[in-house]
Write a protein that holds these residues in place. Sequence first.
Motif, PDB file in Angstrom:
ATOM      1  N   GLY A 246      46.958  45.655  25.917  1.00 60.00           N
ATOM      2  CA  GLY A 246      47.941  44.579  25.871  1.00 60.00           C
ATOM      3  C   GLY A 246      47.508  43.300  26.553  1.00 60.00           C
ATOM      4  O   GLY A 246      48.298  42.352  26.653  1.00 60.00           O
ATOM      5  N   MET A 247      46.279  43.230  27.015  1.00 60.55           N
ATOM      6  CA  MET A 247      45.803  42.045  27.715  1.00 60.55           C
ATOM      7  C   MET A 247      45.819  40.822  26.790  1.00 60.55           C
ATOM      8  O   MET A 247      45.345  40.887  25.650  1.00 60.55           O
ATOM      9  CB  MET A 247      44.389  42.284  28.243  1.00 60.55           C
ATOM     10  N   THR A 248      46.380  39.734  27.299  1.00 62.01           N
ATOM     11  CA  THR A 248      46.382  38.480  26.547  1.00 62.01           C
ATOM     12  C   THR A 248      45.203  37.629  26.981  1.00 62.01           C
ATOM     13  O   THR A 248      44.687  37.767  28.098  1.00 62.01           O
ATOM     14  CB  THR A 248      47.682  37.702  26.785  1.00 62.01           C
ATOM     15  N   GLU A 249      44.775  36.742  26.133  1.00 65.09           N
ATOM     16  CA  GLU A 249      43.653  35.865  26.479  1.00 65.09           C
ATOM     17  C   GLU A 249      44.023  34.953  27.645  1.00 65.09           C
ATOM     18  O   GLU A 249      43.183  34.642  28.497  1.00 65.09           O
ATOM     19  CB  GLU A 249      43.230  35.041  25.266  1.00 65.09           C
ATOM     20  N   ALA A 250      45.293  34.537  27.697  1.00 66.74           N
ATOM     21  CA  ALA A 250      45.716  33.652  28.785  1.00 66.74           C
ATOM     22  C   ALA A 250      45.649  34.367  30.128  1.00 66.74           C
ATOM     23  O   ALA A 250      45.149  33.803  31.119  1.00 66.74           O
ATOM     24  CB  ALA A 250      47.136  33.149  28.522  1.00 66.74           C
ATOM     25  N   LEU A 251      46.131  35.609  30.182  1.00 69.13           N
ATOM     26  CA  LEU A 251      46.099  36.352  31.437  1.00 69.13           C
ATOM     27  C   LEU A 251      44.666  36.706  31.815  1.00 69.13           C
ATOM     28  O   LEU A 251      44.281  36.605  32.987  1.00 69.13           O
ATOM     29  CB  LEU A 251      46.949  37.618  31.325  1.00 69.13           C
ATOM     30  N   ARG A 252      43.854  37.117  30.818  1.00 71.45           N
ATOM     31  CA  ARG A 252      42.460  37.454  31.125  1.00 71.45           C
ATOM     32  C   ARG A 252      41.739  36.249  31.726  1.00 71.45           C
ATOM     33  O   ARG A 252      40.998  36.374  32.702  1.00 71.45           O
ATOM     34  CB  ARG A 252      41.739  37.943  29.865  1.00 71.45           C
TER      35      ARG A 252
END
Length: 660
Positions: A246-252
Amino acid sequence: MFAKILIANRGEIACRVIRTARKMGVRTVAVYSDADAKSLHVEMADEAVHIGASPVGESYLRGDKIIAAALATGAQAIHPGYGFLSENPDFVDQVVAAGLIFIGPSAASIRAMGLKDAAKRLMEKAGVPVVPGYHGEAQEIVLLASKAREIGYPVLIKARAGGGGKGMRRVEHPDEFSEALSSARREAKAAFGDDRVLVEKYVDKPRHIEVQVFGDNFGNAVHLYERDCSAQRRHQKVIEEAPAPGMTEALRKAMTEAAVKAAKAINYSGAGTIEFIVDASQGLKADRFWFMEMNTRLQVEHPVTEMVTGTDLVEWQLRVASGEKLPKMQSEIALAGHAFEARIYAEDAAKGFLPATGTLHHLKFPDATPEGATMRIETGVRAGDAISPYYDPMIAKLVFHAKDRQAALDALGSALSRTEIAGSTVNTAFLAALAADPDFAAGDVDTSLIARHQTALTEIAPPTGETIAAAAVAASGAGAAPPSNDPWSSIAGYAHFHSVARRTRLKFGEDDIAAKVSVRPDGRFQVALDKPYDDTNSHDFRAAPRLACWPGHITVFEGAVGYTFAVPDPLARADDAAAGAGSLRAPMPGLVKLARAAIGDAVIKGQPLLILEAMKMEHTIAAPHDGVIAEIATEGAQVTDGTVLVRFVEDQNASTAAVS
């Protein structure tokens, strides 16, 4: 590059380092205690040096002996592995003072991140978000309780030194704070020699996501993406994966940038992990993560990062420590596929994950993987090795990589169902249940998932009649291979015109089982049990199941579950039944840390009587019933599994320990 290094550790991490060193042409020196004299890491290394008795304080924590061994063998550097001395800055100073190289960060970097409160203050200055809480020096209980009220319950009390869940307590209500604080302090003191704590807000639906970082001595620092370690029991990791579901690019982007910023803030060199707590109550968002701590060493779960990035982090450690620049820059590091790691422990999941001991009489891992998947087995033991009470009871790590999360998870589940371990209670059935859990399989995991589903995840169905019958065949000897090629010998128990029945007895838990085993002329087994299982007494089958026979026992494997039956020795004298009547026995080996009752005390059911420390974790031993104490173990006593801890004046209602 180094010509020779010493590994200041044991078990699977020592074996892991040796494999990479051998690949690089670097010779290795192992160190070992009395308990590890014949261990796998000693056998694998080029040289080995005995450093003391089995307790860690007399061997693996003796930095002076380890340095002396390095100097005596001509090693140029020391690799600390993880645990033991890996994050001890004083040891690093001693290594450097001896003219050796420490394969890891500087003492200054370790000190900067070694205490959680100071580290969080440092991260705040560096612009890294931290969990709301009290990280100050003052430790008076009145002040800490006041800060907890200000933060708002529930809160976490955490040891400011160390990790692994030791010295950590979740507190739901102010009335529980004092007792939780005392327990956390005792455990922290035993594990880290420091009983100071910090108090933090408990995050709803927390995810534990960490970022692997790596720095060199030229000011370069990179990340190797994230790992999700949210699947935990008792604040200790069980199954880890990379990348985080579920990792988003923004959070990563936000997390990895914060992690590199943290590493650069302390001029970090070597492998390290920045651990974050993420509030997943409303999905993964870039503004809902906070710094928890930094592990200034290689992590147990580093293989999943290696699998998805195509790197060898131990090789990177050796190259950076020997003076080279980072093998890759950030633009050269890419993610590929998905990886899982499952930690197989000697522990009883059904009894609150109590650590177990025993000899691994049978140890068999899968020898093949599904098409498209890659398997890695990290272990420091072999069949015949003992799991002792002195060290962490990890047996192995099963690591799988595939093109996507589902394929990797399927490979892991399949492998767990084909793993066979007998001789000690193990957690393979629990791991398989967790891997198959609908929430976990969907990636909807947080640090409380196991606690919420614990009953379902640890509950094991009783053995079927077919399983019991298979154990009876093995116990009777009817299923043994024939002693010769004579066709009459191939039909075990055969006599002219009829088969000779063999009678045998088994014990499963408290259940005594009698069986009569016959072998038909066609080679099929016919088993008559003394009472019905699965609504029948009679079982007729041909195929030999997966099983292991070991002294006095038979283990039958059904998927990831191992059902162990005791085979009573008819010549052995019966145990003195009175010996255990009215007594409370130790459910595991450990140290009696605290006695809360005395001889002559009248106690009630559920009342805490003793604090037993095992594997540096505290376990409360409670009264199983009302009674008056006739005898009780003394503080400081080292006990083995089954040792009588408490005897009651009344001998009725004898029970085993209730552990929380």
